[in-house]
Design an enzyme around this catalytic site. Structure first.
Site, PDB file in Angstrom:
ATOM      1  N   SER A   1       2.050  -5.378   3.316  1.00  0.00           N
ATOM      2  CA  SER A   1       3.489  -5.203   3.486  1.00  0.00           C
ATOM      3  C   SER A   1       4.299  -6.268   2.740  1.00  0.00           C
ATOM      4  O   SER A   1       5.496  -6.397   2.963  1.00  0.00           O
ATOM      5  CB  SER A   1       3.868  -5.174   4.968  1.00  0.00           C
ATOM      6  OG  SER A   1       3.104  -6.064   5.732  1.00  0.00           O
TER       7      SER A   1
ATOM      8  N   HIS B   1      -0.555  -4.832  19.476  1.00  0.00           N
ATOM      9  CA  HIS B   1      -0.106  -4.480  18.128  1.00  0.00           C
ATOM     10  C   HIS B   1       0.584  -3.120  18.186  1.00  0.00           C
ATOM     11  O   HIS B   1       0.124  -2.211  18.888  1.00  0.00           O
ATOM     12  CB  HIS B   1      -1.288  -4.435  17.163  1.00  0.00           C
ATOM     13  CG  HIS B   1      -0.893  -4.278  15.727  1.00  0.00           C
ATOM     14  ND1 HIS B   1      -0.595  -3.051  15.176  1.00  0.00           N
ATOM     15  CD2 HIS B   1      -0.721  -5.191  14.741  1.00  0.00           C
ATOM     16  CE1 HIS B   1      -0.270  -3.218  13.906  1.00  0.00           C
ATOM     17  NE2 HIS B   1      -0.332  -4.506  13.619  1.00  0.00           N
TER      18      HIS B   1
ATOM     19  N   GLU C   1       0.604  -0.574  16.324  1.00  0.00           N
ATOM     20  CA  GLU C   1      -0.262   0.569  16.011  1.00  0.00           C
ATOM     21  C   GLU C   1      -1.121   0.948  17.211  1.00  0.00           C
ATOM     22  O   GLU C   1      -1.347   2.136  17.489  1.00  0.00           O
ATOM     23  CB  GLU C   1      -1.151   0.255  14.806  1.00  0.00           C
ATOM     24  CG  GLU C   1      -1.986   1.446  14.363  1.00  0.00           C
ATOM     25  CD  GLU C   1      -2.918   1.128  13.213  1.00  0.00           C
ATOM     26  OE1 GLU C   1      -4.001   1.753  13.138  1.00  0.00           O
ATOM     27  OE2 GLU C   1      -2.576   0.262  12.373  1.00  0.00           O
TER      28      GLU C   1
ATOM     29  N   THR D   1      -6.171   0.689  11.948  1.00  0.00           N
ATOM     30  CA  THR D   1      -6.402   0.836  10.504  1.00  0.00           C
ATOM     31  C   THR D   1      -6.432  -0.487   9.757  1.00  0.00           C
ATOM     32  O   THR D   1      -6.830  -0.531   8.592  1.00  0.00           O
ATOM     33  CB  THR D   1      -5.312   1.721   9.855  1.00  0.00           C
ATOM     34  OG1 THR D   1      -4.046   1.069   9.989  1.00  0.00           O
ATOM     35  CG2 THR D   1      -5.273   3.100  10.477  1.00  0.00           C
TER      36      THR D   1
ATOM     37  N   ASN E   1      -3.087  -7.008   8.849  1.00  0.00           N
ATOM     38  CA  ASN E   1      -3.940  -6.982   7.650  1.00  0.00           C
ATOM     39  C   ASN E   1      -3.851  -8.294   6.882  1.00  0.00           C
ATOM     40  O   ASN E   1      -4.830  -8.727   6.266  1.00  0.00           O
ATOM     41  CB  ASN E   1      -3.594  -5.769   6.770  1.00  0.00           C
ATOM     42  CG  ASN E   1      -2.348  -5.952   5.952  1.00  0.00           C
ATOM     43  OD1 ASN E   1      -2.384  -6.533   4.866  1.00  0.00           O
ATOM     44  ND2 ASN E   1      -1.227  -5.475   6.466  1.00  0.00           N
TER      45      ASN E   1
ATOM     46  N   CYS F   1       0.862  -1.182   0.000  1.00  0.00           N
ATOM     47  CA  CYS F   1       0.000   0.000   0.000  1.00  0.00           C
ATOM     48  C   CYS F   1       0.900   1.235   0.000  1.00  0.00           C
ATOM     49  O   CYS F   1       2.124   1.142   0.127  1.00  0.00           O
ATOM     50  CB  CYS F   1      -0.900   0.000   1.234  1.00  0.00           C
ATOM     51  SG  CYS F   1       0.024   0.064   2.799  1.00  0.00           S
TER      52      CYS F   1
ATOM     53  N   HIS G   1       3.998   1.817  11.704  1.00  0.00           N
ATOM     54  CA  HIS G   1       2.873   1.572  12.614  1.00  0.00           C
ATOM     55  C   HIS G   1       2.634   2.719  13.596  1.00  0.00           C
ATOM     56  O   HIS G   1       1.596   2.761  14.252  1.00  0.00           O
ATOM     57  CB  HIS G   1       3.128   0.283  13.402  1.00  0.00           C
ATOM     58  CG  HIS G   1       3.539  -0.875  12.550  1.00  0.00           C
ATOM     59  ND1 HIS G   1       4.863  -1.242  12.373  1.00  0.00           N
ATOM     60  CD2 HIS G   1       2.819  -1.717  11.790  1.00  0.00           C
ATOM     61  CE1 HIS G   1       4.925  -2.276  11.550  1.00  0.00           C
ATOM     62  NE2 HIS G   1       3.694  -2.582  11.178  1.00  0.00           N
TER      63      HIS G   1
ATOM     64  N   CYS H   1      -8.115   1.570   6.897  1.00  0.00           N
ATOM     65  CA  CYS H   1      -7.548   2.245   5.737  1.00  0.00           C
ATOM     66  C   CYS H   1      -8.055   1.653   4.427  1.00  0.00           C
ATOM     67  O   CYS H   1      -8.510   0.505   4.366  1.00  0.00           O
ATOM     68  CB  CYS H   1      -6.026   2.235   5.805  1.00  0.00           C
ATOM     69  SG  CYS H   1      -5.258   0.712   5.247  1.00  0.00           S
TER      70      CYS H   1
END
Length: 319
Positions: free
Chosen positions: A277, A134, A136, A175, A235, A22, A84, A205
């Site tokens: 990623s 996590h 993030e 996200t 993700n 992304c 992150h 996202c």
């Protein structure tokens, strides 16, 4: 791709699009590469820049050194913060030590950070939907004073939460969550707390949503799905769950050498995607490896086109 002998069994590969990198991941990797060009090696990176071993190893080979904490960064060398995001205490500590730092936090994660600050400034308690531990989540909690945010991981958490002020709540989300799971949690919160303040726009996202939609599109047509990604990539794990929710078995692999050909023995149509990623080179590696055992018919199933790009930090824009 290697030409397979005609005697090999046939398999159809349905390759999801969008897949792989992304804009936020691409930007973070370029930041590390440009920092190495600008400052020379070594450039330190706090936490994996993105959750992918191939990417991390590639950057190590160029001169990046990955550490988990700022204390592991020597004085006088530049440090990059991962995509992150990090708690506010981390750049503050870097500044106090006089370290040059570059923040590779994805702009969409930074947007959530700013929303958290605004909700706390408005006197609201934040319910943050995400996965405990996590990076993030840790980074977002570190944007606001302790006690002003509560983690909600499940619908059960949403049902059990007991606020001091039911009218003074807001919610935000990580996200990289499952769109469907998050919708169920949000529905529970909004039913219990009708006055709860929602984020402006969607926190999950665009890349996460798009990749989940693409997997849904191929899963129904496949006997099985492989997701290329890391086991610590939120993700990527969600993509496995999306396929399985559609009734199609799915597995996460990091590289082609993890392909289980016994698992594919009865598969005639295989879905293939990659987390945000995972670079495209790993997708091609998997296709090539499958082509050594099968006659491959490769089809791409496109559900969206992504044109988003994020600016680099000042000073790294040009080589």
């Amino acid at each position: 791709m290697t030409e397979a002998p005609a005697s090999l069994p046939a398999i159809t590969l349905l390759i999801a699009a969008p897949r792989g990198f992304c804009a936020g991941v691409d930007r973070a990797i370029v930041i590390v590469e440009r920092a190495i060009e600008k400052y020379g090696a070594p450039v330190y990176v706090r936490h994996e820049i993105v959750h992918n071993k191939f990417v991390v190893d590639s950057l190590k080979a160029k001169g990046a050194v990955f550490v988990e904490e700022l204390d592991q960064v020597p004085d006088g060398v530049p440090v990059v913060f991962s995509a992150h995001g990090v708690p506010k205490a981390v750049p503050a500590k870097a500044e106090s030590r006089g370290l040059d730092y570059l923040d590779a936090t994805c702009p969409l994660v930074s947007k959530v950070h700013r929303q958290a600050e605004r909700q706390v400034e408005a006197g609201r308690h934040i319910l943050f939907i995400g996965h405990r531990g996590h990076p993030e989540v840790v980074g977002t909690f570190g944007q606001v004073p302790s006690g002003t945010m509560t983690l909600i991981e499940t619908v059960e958490d949403a049902e059990a939460f007991s606020p001091a002020d039911p009218d003074g709540l807001a919610f935000l989300t990580q996200t990289t969550l499952s769109v469907d799971d998050t919708a169920a949690i949000v529905a529970a919160l909004q039913r219990r707390f009708p006055a709860i303040t929602a984020p402006k726009g969607e926190d999950i996202c665009y890349a996460t949503s798009n990749r989940q939609t693409a997997v849904k599109a191929i899963a129904a047509q496949c006997d099985a799905v492989y997701v290329i990604g890391a086991p610590n990539s939120s993700n990527s794990l969600r993509l496995v769950e999306v396929s399985e929710r559609e009734g199609t078995p799915a597995r996460l692999i990091q590289r082609a050498d993890e392909i289980d050909f016994e698992w594919l023995a009865t598969v005639r149509t295989l879905g293939l995607t990659a987390g945000a990623s995972a670079p495209e080179i790993l997708v091609r590696e998997v296709v090539t490896r499958i082509g050594e055992r099968y006659q491959v018919e490769e089809r791409q199933v496109e559900t969206a086109r992504e044109t988003i790009a994020f600016k680099l930090p000042r000073g790294l824009e040009t080589r």
